[in-house]
Scaffold this active site. Structure first.
Site, PDB file in Angstrom:
ATOM      1  N   GLU A  52       8.525   6.907   0.627  1.00 43.31           N
ATOM      2  CA  GLU A  52       7.519   7.953   0.855  1.00 43.31           C
ATOM      3  C   GLU A  52       7.203   8.085   2.355  1.00 43.31           C
ATOM      4  O   GLU A  52       6.102   8.455   2.749  1.00 43.31           O
ATOM      5  CB  GLU A  52       6.217   7.680   0.074  1.00 43.31           C
ATOM      6  CG  GLU A  52       6.387   7.426  -1.405  1.00 43.31           C
ATOM      7  CD  GLU A  52       6.905   8.628  -2.170  1.00 43.31           C
ATOM      8  OE1 GLU A  52       7.042   9.711  -1.569  1.00 43.31           O
ATOM      9  OE2 GLU A  52       7.178   8.502  -3.371  1.00 43.31           O
ATOM     10  N   GLY A  53       8.191   7.797   3.177  1.00 42.07           N
ATOM     11  CA  GLY A  53       8.003   7.810   4.626  1.00 42.07           C
ATOM     12  C   GLY A  53       7.581   6.436   5.088  1.00 42.07           C
ATOM     13  O   GLY A  53       6.623   5.871   4.569  1.00 42.07           O
TER      14      GLY A  53
END
Length: 601
Positions: free
Chosen positions: A408-409
C-alpha cells in the site's frame, strides 16, 4: 440530525483547528449492530483461523482459499458492497470494524482478505459501469469468485505509472490485446478475476481493465514466491501474452488507471491500518498470559518492571491506534454522507469522501504498521527463547507484520505523501497553513506569557501541549517551505522528519480526545488506565517531535534563525509538570495483567 449540520473538519485541518472530544468517534460508540458484526468476525477468526494458525505457516494455500469461501458464506466479503450487488451495504466504520477483527489471527488470511475485498473488488464497485458491477460484483461479494490486483511490475513499484504492460486495440475494435508481466500479485493462485493496469499506445497514464482469469487466453503464472512471512498468501507473478479483453471491460475511462490505482491505495492504507489492530491485541493477550504464567526467580515475570514497561507500551500504542483509526473512519463516513445528501452517487461520494482524508490515511498506514511490528518484536522478547521458536505464534506474527510497512505504498513514500498532500491542500485553500505559520513566526520574536494557566480540568495541560506541538510543525514546515519553495520535495530527509511530527500530533490528539470523551460520559474513575495511556503516549510523542524537529531545524537553518527556532522548540515542547512515566507504565501493565490481556476495546 443531518450530517451536513455537523461541524466536520476537512482532511488535514486537525493541524490548524481544535477538535472537541464530543466530535470524535470512538470504539466505545459502536452501535449494537456494529458490536454484533465485530463479535461475528471475532468468532469466525477464533474458530476457523486462530485455532489453526500452524496451517498458515505450512504454505497451505488451499486452506486460505477454503477460509475465504467460508468468510464469503458469512457475508464478511461483502460488507462494503452495496446491497444492489449482493453485499451488506454497510458504512465505512463497519467495513473498518470487520477488516480490523478478521485480520488478527494471521497475515496470510489478512492479505488474502484485503486483496480481495479492497483492491480486488472495490475498483469495480467504485469505477465500474452498471453492466460491469452487475456482472462481477455479486460473485466477488459472495466468495463465488475471488479477485486480484495487477499493478506492480519489475520496473514499476512505487512509481506505479511507469508500467510497461501494453494494451493494443484489435483491428476490428472489439477487444484489447494485453501483454506484460506483473509481480507480487496476492491471490494470483486462486483468483477468478484480475484488475489489470496497462498502457494504451503512448498514453501519459495507464488504463484499468477487468480481466477474467482464463489460462487458455494467454495468462500464465509464475511459481509461488518464497517469502519472509504471509506464507499461505498466494503470491505469484502473472504473465499476459496477447490476452484478449473485450473493450467493454475497460474500467472507467482510457488513461484513468493511475487515478484508480491511487484512490484504491487511499482506501487500502486506512484499511491496512485497521488490519493491524487486532493483531496487536492478540499479541498483547498472548504475551500477557505468558508473562503471568512464566515463573523465574520464584515469581511471574509479569512482576518485573522491565516486562511491565513492555506490556504498557504495547497496550498504549494499540489504544492510540484504535483511537486514531476510528476517528478517521467516522470522518470519512460522515463526508460520504454529506456528499450523498448533496446528490452525489454512491461511487462519487465514497471516492471523494476517502480522498478528502488521504493525509490521515497515510498517517495511519505508517503509524499502525510500525506499531504492530514493534508489538510483535516485544512479544518475542517477552517469550524469550520460546518466542524465537516456530512452535509459538510470536515468531510467525513478527514475520507477517513486516510486510505491512511495504505494501500500500512503503512507509517512506507515505511519509512524504502526507506532507506533499498537506501542502497541496494549503495551496488550494482547503487548509490554511500560511496564517497560522506566520503567527507562530511572530510568536518566536515576541515575549512569552508568564501567566499561570489553570490545569484543573482533565487534559487541560495535555491539550495545551498538543496545541504547542502543532506550532512546532508550523514553525519547521513554514520555514522549510519559505527556504526551499517548490524544491522542498527534493529534501526527502527533511520531509520524513516533518511527517513524523505530523503523525505524532494526530495520534496523540486522537488518543486524548477519545479518553476525554469517555471520561466525560462515564466518569474519570472509569478511565483511570486510559488516562494513563493517553498521558504516556503524549510523553513519547513529545520526545519524538523534539528529536525530529531539531533534526529538521539544524538541516536548513543557520545563525540567528537557527538559535531562535531551537529556542522556540524548547518553549513549545516544555512540560509544565512532567508525568511520572514509571508510575503510568505500572498502572497500565497492572491493569492488563489483572485482566490477562488487552481489554480497552
Amino acid at each position: 440530525m443531518s450530517t451536513t449540520k455537523k461541524d466536520i473538519l476537512r482532511g488535514g485541518q486537525f493541524l490548524v483547528k481544535e477538535t472537541n472530544c464530543e466530535d470524535v468517534f470512538t470504539p466505545e460508540d459502536f452501535s449494537e449492530e456494529q458490536r454484533m458484526m465485530r463479535d461475528s468476525a471475532k468468532e469466525f477468526v477464533d474458530r476457523e483461523l486462530w485455532a489453526h494458525w500452524e496451517r498458515f505457516e505450512k504454505k497451505d494455500y488451499a486452506f486460505t482459499e477454503e477460509c475465504m469461501r467460508k468468510a464469503g458464506e458469512l457475508g464478511l466479503l461483502g460488507v462494503a458492497v452495496p446491497e444492489a450487488y449482493g453485499g451488506l451495504g454497510m458504512g465505512f466504520v463497519s467495513t473498518m470494524l470487520v477488516c480490523d477483527y478478521i485480520s488478527g489471527a494471521t497475515g496470510s488470511f489478512s492479505t488474502a482478505f484485503g486483496a480481495h475485498t479492497g483492491i480486488g473488488t472495490m475498483p469495480i464497485t467504485l469505477y465500474g459501469n452498471e453492466e460491469q458491477k452487475s456482472k462481477y460484483v455479486p460473485k466477488l461479494a459472495s466468495g463465488e469468485w475471488f479477485g486480484a490486483y495487477c499493478l506492480t511490475e519489475p520496473g514499476a513499484g512505487s512509481d506505479a505509472n511507469s508500467g510497461k504492460t501494453k494494451a493494443v486495440l484489435s483491428d476490428d475494435g472489439s477487444h484489447y490485446l494485453i501483454s506484460g508481466q506483473k509481480m507480487w500479485i496476492s491471490n494470483a493462485g486462486f483468483c477468478n478475476l484480475f484488475i489489470v493496469f496497462a498502457r494504451i499506445e503512448d498514453d501519459k497514464n495507464i488504463t484499468g481493465f477487468i480481466v477474467e482469469n482464463d489460462p487458455s487466453n494467454g495468462i500464465s503464472l509464475g511459481d509461488e514466491e518464497k517469502k519472509l512471512g504471509i506464507h499461505s498468501s498466494s503470491t505469484r507473478q502473472v504473465f499476459f501474452s496477447n490476452t484478449k479483453v473485450p473493450v467493454e471491460n475497460m474500467l472507467s475511462e482510457r488513461g484513468n488507471g493511475f487515478k484508480i490505482a491511487m484512490n484504491a491505495l487511499n482506501v487500502g492504507r486506512i484499511k491496512l491500518a485497521a488490519a493491524c489492530l487486532d493483531a496487536q491485541r492478540r499479541i498483547i493477550d498472548e504475551a500477557t498470559k505468558y508473562a503471568n504464567e512464566r515463573i523465574q526467580f520464584k515469581t511471574p515475570i509479569m512482576n518485573f518492571g522491565a516486562i511491565k514497561a513492555k506490556i504498557a507500551e504495547m497496550a498504549t500504542n494499540a489504544y492510540a491506534d484504535e483511537s486514531a483509526c476510528y476517528r478517521a473512519a467516522k470522518n470519512i463516513e460522515d463526508r460520504i454522507a454529506i456528499r450523498q445528501e448533496e446528490g452525489n452517487s454512491h461511487q462519487e461520494a465514497e471516492l471523494k469522501g476517502v480522498e478528502e482524508y488521504a493525509i490521515e490515511c497515510s498517517i495511519l498506514k505508517v503509524a499502525v504498521s510500525e506499531d504492530v511490528q514493534n508489538c510483535t518484536d516485544e512479544g518475542i522478547q517477552i517469550f524469550g527463547g520460546m518466542g524465537f521458536s516456530a512452535d509459538t505464534p510470536m515468531e510467525s506474527a513478527w514475520r507477517d507484520a513486516r510486510i505491512s510497512r511495504i505494501y500500500e505504498g512503503t512507509n517512506e513514500i507515505n511519509r512524504m505523501l502526507s506532507i506533499g498532500m498537506l501542502i497541496k491542500k494549503a495551496m488550494k485553500g482547503h487548509v490554511d497553513l500560511l496564517n497560522p505559520a506566520m503567527k507562530v513566526a511572530d510568536e518566536l520574536t515576541g515575549i512569552p506569557s508568564f501567566d499561570t494557566p489553570d490545569y484543573s480540568a482533565l487534559f487541560s495541560m495535555e491539550k495545551e501541549l498538543i496545541g504547542k506541538l502543532k506550532k512546532v510543525f508550523l514553525m519547521v514546515a513554514g520555514a522549510a517551505i519559505q527556504k526551499y519553495g517548490p524544491q522542498l520535495e527534493e529534501h526527502q530527509q527533511l520531509l520524513l522528519a516533518a511527517s513524523d511530527i505530523l503523525i505524532e500530533i494526530y495520534m496523540a490528539e486522537s488518543t486524548i480526545l477519545r479518553t476525554e470523551k469517555n471520561a466525560k460520559r462515564n466518569g474519570e474513575d472509569s478511565q483511570k488506565v486510559q488516562i494513563a495511556m493517553a498521558q504516556l503516549y503524549l510523553y513519547n510523542a513529545v520526545d519524538t517531535i523534539t528529536q525530529k524537529a531539531k533534526e529538521g531545524i539544524v538541516s536548513f537553518a543557520e545563525g540567528d534563525e537557527q538559535r531562535m527556532m531551537l529556542m522556540g522548540l524548547k518553549r513549545f515542547t516544555k512540560y509544565p509538570t512532567h508525568p511520572n512515566i514509571v508510575e503510568l507504565r505500572k498502572c497500565i501493565a497492572d491493569s492488563v495483567a489483572k485482566e490477562n490481556g488487552y481489554h480497552f476495546s
